[in-house]
Motif scaffolding. Sequence first.
Motif, mmCIF file in Angstrom:
data_model
loop_
_atom_site.group_PDB
_atom_site.id
_atom_site.type_symbol
_atom_site.label_atom_id
_atom_site.label_comp_id
_atom_site.label_asym_id
_atom_site.label_seq_id
_atom_site.Cartn_x
_atom_site.Cartn_y
_atom_site.Cartn_z
ATOM 1 N N PRO A 1 -3.920 0.611 -2.547
ATOM 2 C CA PRO A 1 -3.027 -0.428 -3.068
ATOM 3 C C PRO A 1 -2.045 0.132 -4.100
ATOM 4 O O PRO A 1 -2.433 0.854 -5.010
ATOM 5 C CB PRO A 1 -3.978 -1.422 -3.734
ATOM 6 C CG PRO A 1 -5.319 -1.126 -3.177
ATOM 7 C CD PRO A 1 -5.322 0.314 -2.802
ATOM 8 N N THR B 1 0.838 -1.204 0.000
ATOM 9 C CA THR B 1 0.000 0.000 0.000
ATOM 10 C C THR B 1 0.871 1.251 0.000
ATOM 11 O O THR B 1 2.053 1.196 0.334
ATOM 12 C CB THR B 1 -0.917 0.043 1.241
ATOM 13 O OG1 THR B 1 -0.112 0.035 2.412
ATOM 14 C CG2 THR B 1 -1.888 -1.119 1.247
ATOM 15 N N TRP C 1 -12.324 -0.705 0.750
ATOM 16 C CA TRP C 1 -11.599 0.473 0.291
ATOM 17 C C TRP C 1 -12.494 1.693 0.150
ATOM 18 O O TRP C 1 -12.010 2.779 -0.152
ATOM 19 C CB TRP C 1 -10.887 0.180 -1.023
ATOM 20 C CG TRP C 1 -9.814 -0.843 -0.851
ATOM 21 C CD1 TRP C 1 -9.902 -2.164 -1.180
ATOM 22 C CD2 TRP C 1 -8.525 -0.654 -0.288
ATOM 23 N NE1 TRP C 1 -8.731 -2.802 -0.845
ATOM 24 C CE2 TRP C 1 -7.877 -1.899 -0.300
ATOM 25 C CE3 TRP C 1 -7.857 0.445 0.235
ATOM 26 C CZ2 TRP C 1 -6.586 -2.056 0.194
ATOM 27 C CZ3 TRP C 1 -6.577 0.274 0.717
ATOM 28 C CH2 TRP C 1 -5.952 -0.963 0.691
#
Length: 70
Positions: A48, A4, A39
């Motif tokens: 990501p 990430t 998300w």
Amino acid sequence: MKATVSKNELIAMGFKPNQAKMILHDARQVMVKRGKTFWGNPRLQVAPRAIIEEVVLGVPLEEDDADGKD
């Protein structure tokens, strides 16, 4: 390499703060459209790396050196 990327890491790579925020937002929206509802949290300050590289920027992100040397 981490999976990430945070807003502060994008700023350290040379993006302006608002650009970094929008990159993360766009990457998280791509993940939501792919069915990954985790998300969708607007308070989430990471995204990501693969999505940022592939979809949002179109180029691989480079890691900066820990000691600051090129």
